[in-house]
Design a protein around this motif. Structure first.
Motif, PDB file in Angstrom:
ATOM      1  N   LEU A 136     -60.617  79.135 -29.343  1.00 22.63           N
ATOM      2  CA  LEU A 136     -61.961  78.957 -29.900  1.00 22.63           C
ATOM      3  C   LEU A 136     -62.265  77.480 -30.143  1.00 22.63           C
ATOM      4  O   LEU A 136     -63.386  77.020 -29.897  1.00 22.63           O
ATOM      5  CB  LEU A 136     -62.081  79.745 -31.206  1.00 22.63           C
ATOM      6  CG  LEU A 136     -62.017  81.279 -31.079  1.00 22.63           C
ATOM      7  CD1 LEU A 136     -62.023  81.929 -32.454  1.00 22.63           C
ATOM      8  CD2 LEU A 136     -63.183  81.788 -30.243  1.00 22.63           C
ATOM      9  N   ILE A 137     -61.257  76.751 -30.635  1.00 28.15           N
ATOM     10  CA  ILE A 137     -61.452  75.311 -30.877  1.00 28.15           C
ATOM     11  C   ILE A 137     -61.715  74.588 -29.566  1.00 28.15           C
ATOM     12  O   ILE A 137     -62.621  73.751 -29.461  1.00 28.15           O
ATOM     13  CB  ILE A 137     -60.228  74.715 -31.597  1.00 28.15           C
ATOM     14  CG1 ILE A 137     -60.121  75.275 -33.021  1.00 28.15           C
ATOM     15  CG2 ILE A 137     -60.322  73.182 -31.643  1.00 28.15           C
ATOM     16  CD1 ILE A 137     -58.844  74.874 -33.734  1.00 28.15           C
ATOM     17  N   ASN A 141     -68.087  73.140 -27.336  1.00 26.00           N
ATOM     18  CA  ASN A 141     -68.690  72.057 -26.554  1.00 26.00           C
ATOM     19  C   ASN A 141     -69.450  71.143 -27.514  1.00 26.00           C
ATOM     20  O   ASN A 141     -70.563  71.448 -27.934  1.00 26.00           O
ATOM     21  CB  ASN A 141     -69.631  72.630 -25.497  1.00 26.00           C
ATOM     22  CG  ASN A 141     -70.112  71.577 -24.520  1.00 26.00           C
ATOM     23  OD1 ASN A 141     -70.077  70.379 -24.808  1.00 26.00           O
ATOM     24  ND2 ASN A 141     -70.553  72.003 -23.357  1.00 26.00           N
ATOM     25  N   THR A 142     -68.830  70.020 -27.859  1.00 23.93           N
ATOM     26  CA  THR A 142     -69.424  69.126 -28.852  1.00 23.93           C
ATOM     27  C   THR A 142     -70.747  68.535 -28.373  1.00 23.93           C
ATOM     28  O   THR A 142     -71.649  68.298 -29.187  1.00 23.93           O
ATOM     29  CB  THR A 142     -68.444  67.991 -29.185  1.00 23.93           C
ATOM     30  OG1 THR A 142     -68.051  67.321 -27.955  1.00 23.93           O
ATOM     31  CG2 THR A 142     -67.182  68.534 -29.847  1.00 23.93           C
ATOM     32  N   LYS A 143     -70.873  68.303 -27.072  1.00 23.06           N
ATOM     33  CA  LYS A 143     -72.111  67.720 -26.557  1.00 23.06           C
ATOM     34  C   LYS A 143     -73.289  68.685 -26.672  1.00 23.06           C
ATOM     35  O   LYS A 143     -74.432  68.238 -26.815  1.00 23.06           O
ATOM     36  CB  LYS A 143     -71.917  67.297 -25.099  1.00 23.06           C
ATOM     37  CG  LYS A 143     -70.973  66.111 -24.933  1.00 23.06           C
ATOM     38  CD  LYS A 143     -70.904  65.666 -23.483  1.00 23.06           C
ATOM     39  CE  LYS A 143     -69.995  64.443 -23.333  1.00 23.06           C
ATOM     40  NZ  LYS A 143     -69.908  64.000 -21.928  1.00 23.06           N
ATOM     41  N   SER A 144     -73.020  69.970 -26.590  1.00 25.29           N
ATOM     42  CA  SER A 144     -74.108  70.948 -26.728  1.00 25.29           C
ATOM     43  C   SER A 144     -74.433  71.211 -28.197  1.00 25.29           C
ATOM     44  O   SER A 144     -75.559  71.578 -28.532  1.00 25.29           O
ATOM     45  CB  SER A 144     -73.722  72.259 -26.034  1.00 25.29           C
ATOM     46  OG  SER A 144     -72.584  72.831 -26.648  1.00 25.29           O
ATOM     47  N   ILE A 145     -73.439  71.027 -29.076  1.00 23.62           N
ATOM     48  CA  ILE A 145     -73.666  71.251 -30.503  1.00 23.62           C
ATOM     49  C   ILE A 145     -74.340  70.054 -31.157  1.00 23.62           C
ATOM     50  O   ILE A 145     -75.137  70.207 -32.091  1.00 23.62           O
ATOM     51  CB  ILE A 145     -72.323  71.559 -31.205  1.00 23.62           C
ATOM     52  CG1 ILE A 145     -71.752  72.866 -30.670  1.00 23.62           C
ATOM     53  CG2 ILE A 145     -72.486  71.644 -32.715  1.00 23.62           C
ATOM     54  CD1 ILE A 145     -70.401  73.212 -31.226  1.00 23.62           C
ATOM     55  N   ILE A 300     -72.441  61.695 -33.668  1.00 22.57           N
ATOM     56  CA  ILE A 300     -72.112  63.090 -34.015  1.00 22.57           C
ATOM     57  C   ILE A 300     -71.080  63.649 -33.040  1.00 22.57           C
ATOM     58  O   ILE A 300     -70.115  64.317 -33.441  1.00 22.57           O
ATOM     59  CB  ILE A 300     -73.382  63.947 -34.023  1.00 22.57           C
ATOM     60  CG1 ILE A 300     -74.314  63.516 -35.154  1.00 22.57           C
ATOM     61  CG2 ILE A 300     -73.027  65.431 -34.178  1.00 22.57           C
ATOM     62  CD1 ILE A 300     -75.656  64.211 -35.148  1.00 22.57           C
ATOM     63  N   VAL A 301     -71.263  63.380 -31.733  1.00 20.87           N
ATOM     64  CA  VAL A 301     -70.302  63.846 -30.725  1.00 20.87           C
ATOM     65  C   VAL A 301     -68.922  63.256 -30.997  1.00 20.87           C
ATOM     66  O   VAL A 301     -67.900  63.964 -30.946  1.00 20.87           O
ATOM     67  CB  VAL A 301     -70.781  63.467 -29.304  1.00 20.87           C
ATOM     68  CG1 VAL A 301     -69.676  63.745 -28.285  1.00 20.87           C
ATOM     69  CG2 VAL A 301     -72.027  64.245 -28.938  1.00 20.87           C
ATOM     70  N   SER A 302     -68.891  61.977 -31.309  1.00 26.09           N
ATOM     71  CA  SER A 302     -67.615  61.311 -31.605  1.00 26.09           C
ATOM     72  C   SER A 302     -66.946  61.929 -32.826  1.00 26.09           C
ATOM     73  O   SER A 302     -65.733  62.199 -32.819  1.00 26.09           O
ATOM     74  CB  SER A 302     -67.846  59.822 -31.819  1.00 26.09           C
ATOM     75  OG  SER A 302     -66.643  59.174 -32.190  1.00 26.09           O
ATOM     76  N   LEU A 303     -67.741  62.175 -33.859  1.00 21.50           N
ATOM     77  CA  LEU A 303     -67.199  62.774 -35.078  1.00 21.50           C
ATOM     78  C   LEU A 303     -66.684  64.190 -34.807  1.00 21.50           C
ATOM     79  O   LEU A 303     -65.592  64.574 -35.266  1.00 21.50           O
ATOM     80  CB  LEU A 303     -68.274  62.799 -36.157  1.00 21.50           C
ATOM     81  CG  LEU A 303     -67.889  63.461 -37.489  1.00 21.50           C
ATOM     82  CD1 LEU A 303     -66.711  62.734 -38.121  1.00 21.50           C
ATOM     83  CD2 LEU A 303     -69.076  63.493 -38.446  1.00 21.50           C
ATOM     84  N   GLN A 306     -63.420  64.125 -32.941  1.00 23.24           N
ATOM     85  CA  GLN A 306     -62.323  63.795 -33.854  1.00 23.24           C
ATOM     86  C   GLN A 306     -61.918  65.003 -34.691  1.00 23.24           C
ATOM     87  O   GLN A 306     -60.729  65.296 -34.857  1.00 23.24           O
ATOM     88  CB  GLN A 306     -62.728  62.631 -34.758  1.00 23.24           C
ATOM     89  CG  GLN A 306     -62.930  61.312 -34.027  1.00 23.24           C
ATOM     90  CD  GLN A 306     -63.416  60.211 -34.944  1.00 23.24           C
ATOM     91  OE1 GLN A 306     -63.297  60.286 -36.164  1.00 23.24           O
ATOM     92  NE2 GLN A 306     -63.982  59.163 -34.367  1.00 23.24           N
ATOM     93  N   LEU A 307     -62.920  65.701 -35.223  1.00 22.35           N
ATOM     94  CA  LEU A 307     -62.630  66.894 -36.016  1.00 22.35           C
ATOM     95  C   LEU A 307     -61.961  67.974 -35.163  1.00 22.35           C
ATOM     96  O   LEU A 307     -61.059  68.670 -35.624  1.00 22.35           O
ATOM     97  CB  LEU A 307     -63.924  67.439 -36.625  1.00 22.35           C
ATOM     98  CG  LEU A 307     -64.595  66.561 -37.688  1.00 22.35           C
ATOM     99  CD1 LEU A 307     -65.932  67.161 -38.099  1.00 22.35           C
ATOM    100  CD2 LEU A 307     -63.700  66.398 -38.904  1.00 22.35           C
ATOM    101  N   LYS A 308     -62.422  68.102 -33.925  1.00 19.63           N
ATOM    102  CA  LYS A 308     -61.852  69.082 -33.006  1.00 19.63           C
ATOM    103  C   LYS A 308     -60.381  68.791 -32.733  1.00 19.63           C
ATOM    104  O   LYS A 308     -59.538  69.695 -32.754  1.00 19.63           O
ATOM    105  CB  LYS A 308     -62.665  69.063 -31.706  1.00 19.63           C
ATOM    106  CG  LYS A 308     -62.240  70.083 -30.673  1.00 19.63           C
ATOM    107  CD  LYS A 308     -63.162  70.006 -29.467  1.00 19.63           C
ATOM    108  CE  LYS A 308     -62.703  70.919 -28.354  1.00 19.63           C
ATOM    109  NZ  LYS A 308     -63.584  70.831 -27.161  1.00 19.63           N
ATOM    110  N   GLN A 309     -60.065  67.520 -32.492  1.00 22.23           N
ATOM    111  CA  GLN A 309     -58.689  67.128 -32.237  1.00 22.23           C
ATOM    112  C   GLN A 309     -57.819  67.335 -33.475  1.00 22.23           C
ATOM    113  O   GLN A 309     -56.695  67.845 -33.390  1.00 22.23           O
ATOM    114  CB  GLN A 309     -58.634  65.661 -31.789  1.00 22.23           C
ATOM    115  CG  GLN A 309     -57.238  65.192 -31.392  1.00 22.23           C
ATOM    116  CD  GLN A 309     -56.673  65.990 -30.248  1.00 22.23           C
ATOM    117  OE1 GLN A 309     -57.346  66.233 -29.259  1.00 22.23           O
ATOM    118  NE2 GLN A 309     -55.422  66.434 -30.380  1.00 22.23           N
ATOM    119  N   LYS A 310     -58.348  66.961 -34.636  1.00 21.27           N
ATOM    120  CA  LYS A 310     -57.592  67.136 -35.881  1.00 21.27           C
ATOM    121  C   LYS A 310     -57.342  68.623 -36.155  1.00 21.27           C
ATOM    122  O   LYS A 310     -56.253  69.002 -36.597  1.00 21.27           O
ATOM    123  CB  LYS A 310     -58.344  66.500 -37.049  1.00 21.27           C
ATOM    124  CG  LYS A 310     -58.342  64.973 -37.018  1.00 21.27           C
ATOM    125  CD  LYS A 310     -59.076  64.409 -38.217  1.00 21.27           C
ATOM    126  CE  LYS A 310     -59.051  62.876 -38.198  1.00 21.27           C
ATOM    127  NZ  LYS A 310     -59.785  62.292 -39.355  1.00 21.27           N
TER     128      LYS A 310
END
Length: 418
Positions: A136-137, A141-145, A300-303, A306-310
């Motif tokens: 799920l993580i 798709n961070t770019k779409s969110i 926002i995408v960068s943040l 980062q949150l996704k990786q963490k």
């Protein structure tokens, strides 16, 4: 099952053979009383066995391959039999009402909780849950969110009204004495600027130019001329510099009357801002302009990345399952179990969806049975029926032979007695 079928067939054949052999063996002694009685019994048993053999065989095929009318009933009436089976399943055995009643007796939530309580400690289950979380993580798709978050963030910022926050800021300025600190900072900067030699000469030069450029007639012109001859840039600069430094020093004194008067004036002005609608309009317009021009999507995408990786690293931690996953699931289930309203609502939700599924797919029960039966050719279907019910059918043949034999004995005995 096939062995049982073969054994039953052999037994039925043996019973028929016994009757035939018995009938033939009594032919030489048919003149005696017991010969007549036994011959009648074996004859009746042979007839009964043959009749039942014919009846059982006629269900599945033509006896001896002869197309006798009303034989091979199963192949001939296959469609009608299948339709009858389907009708019986749908309308008698597995009706919607009967299934619903059965569903009402099942406590789905209790069974589900029991399964979870039992399986949650399994390493394989925990591993699969972690794999699901990681999946799920990774699918996020961070770019779409990001555009959605940006839109929502701007919407929330636009809802902020300066009337709700500017008065609070003004009160904090007074409470924290930011107005005095600001004045002290300005005075400090003025003092540092005025103490410089370059400032002194600049002020002196400006003063001399101002005196020389004053237009006057008569005695006043003579006086100004005399004054300009007595002073120069340095002297005038020293005088002005001293006045500024003295004035700054006096305003830096917290007990100075002029300073206190100035502070009262500043605070009154700040309080008057609270009721100034023009300032609020300007602030709201400025806020709207800044928000419109603001483009935080990349940040926002960068943040989010980062949150996704963490989050992914956090889930992969070996201690995640025992320290975080299990306590969260156990506590969550505990809270749900303790809340009877939630349990009832959950149970109702499950039963509603199961009932809805049954309503939509009840007709497929018959179609599924029909499709499975249609895949079977006549030979396979007959073998299947014979394999499952052949034992009982073969016993009909055995019973026919035995019963015929006994009835034959009775009938011939009665005949001989009479």
């Amino acid at each position: 099952m096939l062995n049982q079928k073969n054994k039953s067939q052999h037994l039925a054949t043996i019973s028929l053979a016994v009757m035939a052999i018995g009938f033939l063996s009594t032919l030489p002694i048919r003149d005696s009383l017991w010969g007549i009685i036994l011959q009648g019994g074996f004859e009746a048993g042979l007839v009964g066995g043959l009749a039942d053999w014919f009846a059982v065989t006629a269900l599945f095929r033509h006896p001896l391959g002869i197309p006798i009318p009303h034989t091979a009933l199963l192949p001939k009436n296959r469609k009608r039999i299948v339709a009858g089976i389907i009708s019986m399943l749908e309308n008698d055995w597995l009706t919607k009402e009967s299934i619903r009643k059965k569903i009402e007796t099942i406590n789905f939530s209790k069974r589900l909780f029991e399964i979870i309580d039992k399986e949650i400690y399994s390493k394989s289950v925990q591993k699969n849950i972690i794999i699901l979380i990681q999946h799920l993580i990774n699918t996020v798709n961070t770019k779409s969110i990001a555009p959605i978050i940006e839109k929502e963030l701007k919407s929330q910022l636009n809802k902020l009204d300066s009337k709700n926050y500017l008065p609070l800021m003004i009160d904090q300025i007074s409470e924290r004495k930011y107005d005095e600190k600001t004045l002290d900072y300005i005075l400090k900067e003025i003092n540092e600027w005025a103490e410089k030699d370059s400032t002194k000469y600049k002020l002196g030069g400006l003063a001399v130019d101002a005196v020389e450029n004053i237009k006057a007639d008569g005695f006043m012109q003579f006086a100004l001329k005399s004054f300009s001859n007595l002073v120069n840039e340095e002297k005038l600069g020293n005088i002005i510099q001293g006045l500024i430094l003295k004035g700054v020093d006096s305003y830096r004194n917290p007990f100075n009357q002029n300073r206190q008067t100035l502070m009262i004036h500043i605070r009154n002005k700040l309080q008057s801002i609270k009721s100034d609608e023009k300032i609020y309009d300007e602030l709201n317009q400025l806020k709207t302009h800044l928000i419109t021009k603001w483009e935080p999507e990349e940040q926002i995408v960068s943040l989010l990345d980062q949150l996704k990786q963490k989050a992914s690293d956090f889930v992969e931690n070996p201690s995640f399952s025992e320290d975080y996953l299990l306590p969260i699931i156990i506590n969550g289930l505990g809270h749900i179990k303790e809340d009877s309203e939630k349990v009832v609502a959950f149970e109702t939700w499950i039963k509603q969806h199961v009932s809805s599924f049954i309503d939509k797919n009840h007709s497929r029960i018959g179609k599924l049975v029909e499709e499975n039966l249609e895949r079977l050719d006549d030979k396979t279907l007959i073998n299947m029926v014979e394999t499952n019910v052949g034992k009982d059918l073969q016993w009909i043949r055995v019973n026919g032979a035995v019963c015929g034999f006994l009835i034959g004995l009775v009938l011939v005995g009665i005949k001989a007695f009479l």
